[in-house]
Design an enzyme around this catalytic site. Structure first.
Site, PDB file in Angstrom:
ATOM      1  N   SER A  64       0.029  11.651 -39.439  1.00 18.35           N
ATOM      2  CA  SER A  64       0.582  12.626 -40.393  1.00 18.35           C
ATOM      3  C   SER A  64       0.574  12.076 -41.822  1.00 18.35           C
ATOM      4  O   SER A  64       0.664  12.830 -42.777  1.00 18.35           O
ATOM      5  CB  SER A  64       2.018  12.989 -39.998  1.00 18.35           C
ATOM      6  OG  SER A  64       2.868  11.872 -40.151  1.00 18.35           O
ATOM      7  N   HIS A 120      22.130  -8.292 -45.242  1.00 23.38           N
ATOM      8  CA  HIS A 120      22.590  -9.622 -45.609  1.00 23.38           C
ATOM      9  C   HIS A 120      21.455 -10.342 -46.341  1.00 23.38           C
ATOM     10  O   HIS A 120      20.356  -9.818 -46.485  1.00 23.38           O
ATOM     11  CB  HIS A 120      23.002 -10.416 -44.363  1.00 23.38           C
ATOM     12  CG  HIS A 120      21.895 -10.565 -43.359  1.00 23.38           C
ATOM     13  ND1 HIS A 120      21.574  -9.571 -42.452  1.00 23.38           N
ATOM     14  CD2 HIS A 120      21.014 -11.582 -43.135  1.00 23.38           C
ATOM     15  CE1 HIS A 120      20.560  -9.972 -41.713  1.00 23.38           C
ATOM     16  NE2 HIS A 120      20.202 -11.187 -42.096  1.00 23.38           N
ATOM     17  N   LYS A 177       0.844  -1.206   0.000  1.00 28.46           N
ATOM     18  CA  LYS A 177       0.000   0.000   0.000  1.00 28.46           C
ATOM     19  C   LYS A 177       0.877   1.253   0.000  1.00 28.46           C
ATOM     20  O   LYS A 177       0.569   2.255   0.634  1.00 28.46           O
ATOM     21  CB  LYS A 177      -0.932   0.038   1.214  1.00 28.46           C
ATOM     22  CG  LYS A 177      -1.834  -1.169   1.394  1.00 28.46           C
ATOM     23  CD  LYS A 177      -2.897  -1.249   0.313  1.00 28.46           C
ATOM     24  CE  LYS A 177      -3.974  -2.260   0.710  1.00 28.46           C
ATOM     25  NZ  LYS A 177      -3.469  -3.643   0.873  1.00 28.46           N
ATOM     26  N   LYS A 221      10.626  -2.160 -43.168  1.00 28.86           N
ATOM     27  CA  LYS A 221      10.893  -0.862 -42.546  1.00 28.86           C
ATOM     28  C   LYS A 221      12.364  -0.503 -42.720  1.00 28.86           C
ATOM     29  O   LYS A 221      12.720   0.659 -42.894  1.00 28.86           O
ATOM     30  CB  LYS A 221      10.525  -0.912 -41.066  1.00 28.86           C
ATOM     31  CG  LYS A 221      10.457   0.443 -40.405  1.00 28.86           C
ATOM     32  CD  LYS A 221       9.804   0.353 -39.036  1.00 28.86           C
ATOM     33  CE  LYS A 221       9.576   1.734 -38.453  1.00 28.86           C
ATOM     34  NZ  LYS A 221       8.862   1.674 -37.152  1.00 28.86           N
ATOM     35  N   ILE A 231      -3.154   3.503 -37.947  1.00 27.14           N
ATOM     36  CA  ILE A 231      -3.558   4.856 -37.554  1.00 27.14           C
ATOM     37  C   ILE A 231      -2.968   5.868 -38.522  1.00 27.14           C
ATOM     38  O   ILE A 231      -1.795   5.778 -38.890  1.00 27.14           O
ATOM     39  CB  ILE A 231      -3.090   5.188 -36.127  1.00 27.14           C
ATOM     40  CG1 ILE A 231      -3.635   4.153 -35.123  1.00 27.14           C
ATOM     41  CG2 ILE A 231      -3.560   6.573 -35.710  1.00 27.14           C
ATOM     42  CD1 ILE A 231      -3.107   4.326 -33.729  1.00 27.14           C
TER      43      ILE A 231
END
Length: 477
Positions: free
Chosen positions: A405, A380, A96, A375, A402
């Protein structure tokens, strides 16, 4: 293994939602362990509890206060007790803790030095206090939101029973951490309280406390606190049972009783009423139920969140969680499918990394081959820019999660075009608006979205999931 996985593994292995409070309470020590040496008696009792229950529980919960009350020897006993617990059983330290100034050093002590898996925290000092504990990715916190002592009601029920403080704690704390990082501690014999907490936090683990009423309402507690899968609720072993010489037999009997009810309770998650709003809305959004589910499982959060661009938004969208919720994931895929069926294309392409699971699901559902632009290109092997088979001249529909931009999705589309593929349509789940679809159009793409952020916020406000202040904060950005 993180706490969430460790806990669920032990729940599955031991077929148990039970946890044991390992508390060296001198007032509760059985007569057979009382001797002239109190600490020896307490240690022997704790070791007995662990040995008798390790095969029948999913977690242990030592209460720090009992050890602190015994002084230095009490803390030494805590270290011995922690070391005695089997490594594959999660430990939830009931502290707590509520002091902001010591939160960082205390988090390091309990998680690094003591190697506990989770800790209970008081929410009163807010997210700043909880954040130092959440930087440990394999550990978790349980936020105290409700207690059973009568004197607490004047605070916890404030300002009224229709909008009590404890529900505000639940709602706010959901923005502090993911369901894997942050659970709720609820002490009550009132099934309505437990039911109300479960209804707004269907995805959270609830650690129940003080549930053993004299009238024996275990089944009502389970019905109110279990999630749609028949779990998500941790049940304490009764304190008086821990003093029994037949602890092993008694805890197995309790486990059997709970599991029998769980088997009766489990049903198709799609029929679970906690997902749906009971508010009658005249112009209900066609995806209202999906929006509410995304909010309830923590994919849509409200608070102060710093975006990748450095801008602070009053909300945050994390669609990566849907892959762990098959019911919701299936509805998201279906929503994409409704748009894609009206488009013409030869292949689908997902933009790494967020939309790859979605694109995979759509490929299977539409029986359409899938590719994706890397990406980053490997230094290699084949050094491919695009993974998967395709033929130049084919038309590809690009799928992303989403649209903020438009930068990342257009970069991916350009990679596809560089290989001779045609890109006409880009389909996303959520459009943050701000003129991004116009930007896509100016670059030769037609943008489509299942939802806009305005539709999401309006729906959440109409159904009471967010308040006027949160709506205003969104409108001001």
């Amino acid at each position: 293994m993180n706490f969430f996985d460790k806990l669920n593994t032990k729940i599955s292995e031991n077929q148990s939602l039970l946890f044991v409070a390992l508390d060296p309470n001198p007032e509760m020590i059985p007569d057979r362990y009382q001797s002239s040496d109190l600490m020896t008696g307490l240690e022997n009792w704790l070791q007995f509890m662990i040995a008798e229950t390790a095969d029948f529980v999913c977690a242990y919960k030592p209460t720090l206060g009992f050890y602190e009350a015994l002084g230095v020897v009490g803390l030494e006993l805590l270290i011995k007790t922690l070391a005695s617990i089997p490594a594959n059983i999660p430990i939830i330290l009931d502290a707590k803790h509520g002091d902001l100034n010591t939160s960082s050093i205390f988090a390091q002590t309990v998680f690094t030095d003591w190697q506990v898996d989770a800790i209970t925290l008081s929410p009163y000092t807010g997210q700043d206090h909880v954040a130092p504990f959440l930087v440990y990715p394999d550990q978790a916190v349980f936020i105290l939101c409700c207690t059973s002592n009568p004197g607490a009601a004047i605070l916890q029920q404030y300002p009224n029973s229709n909008s009590p403080l404890y529900l505000q704690v639940v709602q706010e704390s959901k923005t502090w951490g993911t369901p894997e990082q942050l659970g709720l501690e609820v002490g009550t014999t009132n099934t309505e309280i437990l039911k109300s907490i479960r209804s707004i936090a269907p995805e959270r683990i609830i650690m129940a406390r003080s549930i053993w009423a004299e009238d024996g309402n275990l089944k009502q507690i389970l019905a109110a606190g279990l999630n749609a899968n028949g779990d998500g609720l941790l049940i304490p072993v009764p304190q008086d049972m821990l003093a029994s010489q037949n602890l092993s037999e008694e805890i197995q009997s309790l486990r059997t009783e709970i599991n029998q009810f769980r088997n009766e309770f489990i049903h198709d998650a799609s029929s679970c009423d906690v997902w749906f709003s009971d508010i009658n809305i005249k112009d209900k959004h066609p995806h209202q139920d999906l929006i509410l589910q995304l909010f309830d499982i923590g994919c849509i959060m409200f608070g102060e969140f710093v975006q990748a661009s450095g801008t602070t938004f009053p909300y945050y969208i994390d669609l990566r969680k849907i892959i762990s919720n098959p019911q919701v994931f299936n509805q998201v895929i279906t929503a994409y499918e409704e748009i894609l069926k009206g488009l013409t294309f030869d292949r689908l392409a997902g933009i790494p990394y967020g939309s790859l699971p979605t694109a995979t699901g759509l490929s299977l559902k539409l029986h359409c081959p899938m590719i994706f632009p890397r990406k980053e290109v490997k230094a290699h092997g084949t050094r491919k820019v695009i993974e998967g088979n395709f033929h130049p001249g084919e038309t590809v529909a690009v799928v992303d999660d989403i649209l903020i931009s438009g930068k990342s999705v257009m970069e991916g589309a350009e990679k596809l075009k560089s290989a001779g593929l045609k890109i006409n349509d880009i389909v996303v789940f959520i459009d943050h608006e701000k003129g991004v679809k116009d930007r896509l159009k100016a670059n030769g793409y037609c943008g489509h979205s299942v939802l806009t952020i305005s539709e999401i916020v309006d729906t959440l406000h109409q159904t009471g999931r967010i308040n006027d202040q949160q709506l205003l904060a969104f409108q001001e950005i």
